[in-house]
Motif scaffolding. Structure first.
Motif, PDB file in Angstrom:
ATOM      1  N   ARG A  29       0.835  -1.194   0.000  1.00 26.08           N
ATOM      2  CA  ARG A  29       0.000   0.000   0.000  1.00 26.08           C
ATOM      3  C   ARG A  29       0.876   1.253   0.000  1.00 26.08           C
ATOM      4  O   ARG A  29       2.005   1.240   0.473  1.00 26.08           O
ATOM      5  N   GLY A  77      -7.710   4.138   4.848  1.00 24.91           N
ATOM      6  CA  GLY A  77      -8.865   4.643   4.126  1.00 24.91           C
ATOM      7  C   GLY A  77      -9.788   3.518   3.678  1.00 24.91           C
ATOM      8  O   GLY A  77      -9.538   2.332   3.931  1.00 24.91           O
ATOM      9  N   LYS A  79     -11.447   2.452   0.126  1.00 22.39           N
ATOM     10  CA  LYS A  79     -11.628   2.664  -1.306  1.00 22.39           C
ATOM     11  C   LYS A  79     -12.720   1.764  -1.871  1.00 22.39           C
ATOM     12  O   LYS A  79     -13.514   2.176  -2.699  1.00 22.39           O
ATOM     13  N   ARG A  80     -12.709   0.528  -1.438  1.00 19.09           N
ATOM     14  CA  ARG A  80     -13.751  -0.426  -1.808  1.00 19.09           C
ATOM     15  C   ARG A  80     -13.743  -1.546  -0.779  1.00 19.09           C
ATOM     16  O   ARG A  80     -12.805  -1.668   0.007  1.00 19.09           O
ATOM     17  N   TYR A  83     -10.817  -4.055  -0.835  1.00 21.74           N
ATOM     18  CA  TYR A  83      -9.604  -3.366  -0.369  1.00 21.74           C
ATOM     19  C   TYR A  83      -9.586  -3.302   1.150  1.00 21.74           C
ATOM     20  O   TYR A  83      -8.564  -3.572   1.792  1.00 21.74           O
ATOM     21  N   LEU A 307      -3.824   1.214  -8.164  1.00 18.31           N
ATOM     22  CA  LEU A 307      -5.240   0.974  -7.884  1.00 18.31           C
ATOM     23  C   LEU A 307      -6.096   1.490  -9.022  1.00 18.31           C
ATOM     24  O   LEU A 307      -5.837   2.534  -9.588  1.00 18.31           O
TER      25      LEU A 307
END
Length: 308
Positions: A29, A77, A79-80, A83, A307
């Motif tokens: 990441r 975070g 994102k989806r 993820y 990504l």
């Protein structure tokens, strides 16, 4: 017994920060400093909960799960969903590895538990036992490094060698779309920076480079010769890579630091593998012309996923 909460909090903050960093490194990441620090602060803040009337929540499994979700979302975070799940499960995984290693070392070296009149007792202070502090300060970084190296070795074994991938190579204003072979036999590294070296076949790509660079690649002993200028934009990127083939004496090839290297595998996944050196070689790498470069496997391990 006095409890030095500030010392305990700082220790937990450091451990949580290391765990989050290892999670990010395993998943490749993009690590954002303020997110990592904030996530570690959130994770270590649970120490203060123990001293409040809500301390019973600390021992409830549902609270622990929700709290870990907050830590992961704060650090990486959202994102989806896939993820997020990857981040959460990997965070648990590295926590179990490092925590289990510390527990094993603690019981291996622990000598502060004694039996008095048939009762098991321990000796401790508000700062914790000396053996505990040594294990945390010295043992945890060692376990962290050990875990990171072992996970990298697992990833090396997962790499599909002898696979041809698409490589987008950017050097100064030059763009080279080429095919690359992932070769486990290529262990060439820059001796100074320790960056992995990918070898490109200049016999097929020399028309993509300036003539003076082609001449220098053929005659690496001329590097630094004031009578052979190559331009500042190229000179800043040059390095000399020593190597030795089977049955050969030590030789040198010219290496160039690329602006960017993007690798796309058969599944369409893209990796940013720019942290490498491009070695200029005039040996024909593929008699059939199936590929024009040989990739170092470490490039794929260190590469960062792009990504969607």
């Amino acid at each position: 017994m006095a409890i030095y909460l500030d010392v305990i909090w700082f220790l937990n903050f450091c451990i949580d920060l290391f765990l989050l960093l290892l999670t990010g490194l395993v998943l490749k990441r993009k690590l954002v400093k303020w997110r990592m620090i904030t996530g570690a602060m959130v994770a270590s803040s649970v120490i203060f909960l123990v001293l409040t009337p809500l301390s019973t929540l600390y021992y409830h499994p549902m609270f622990k799960m929700l709290f870990s979700i907050v830590i992961v979302v704060t650090s990486f975070g959202f994102k989806r969903f896939s993820y997020f799940i990857q981040n959460l499960l990997t965070f648990y995984f590295v926590s179990f590895i490092c925590g289990g290693g510390l527990i094993a070392l603690h019981y291996f070296f622990n000598n502060e538990m004694v039996i008095l009149n048939g009762v098991v007792t321990t000796k401790s202070t508000g700062f914790g036992t000396p053996i505990s502090w040594v294990l945390l300060i010295v043992g945890f970084p060692l376990i962290w490094i050990f875990s990171k190296k072992r996970l990298e070795q697992i990833e090396v074994r997962k790499i599909k060698y002898d696979e041809i991938v698409h490589v987008d190579l950017f050097i100064n204003e030059h763009y080279l779309p080429i095919k690359g072979l992932i070769d486990s036999g290529n262990q060439l590294q820059d001796p100074i920076t320790r960056k992995p070296v990918m070898i490109i076949d200049m016999s097929h790509l020399q028309d993509k480079f300036p003539k003076n660079m082609v001449h220098l690649a053929k005659n690496p002993e001329m590097i630094g010769d004031p009578n052979f200028p190559i331009g500042k934009e190229w000179e800043e990127k040059l390095s000399i890579i020593p190597y030795r083939g089977v049955g050969q004496v030590n030789q040198f090839i010219i290496g160039i630091k690329p602006n960017k290297v993007m690798i796309t595998d058969e599944s369409g996944e893209e990796l940013d593998c720019s942290n490498a050196i491009v070695g200029l070689n005039f040996t024909n790498l593929s008699s059939e012309g199936d590929f024009q470069c040989i990739l170092h496997p470490q490039m794929l391990i260190q590469g960062k996923k792009r990504l969607a």
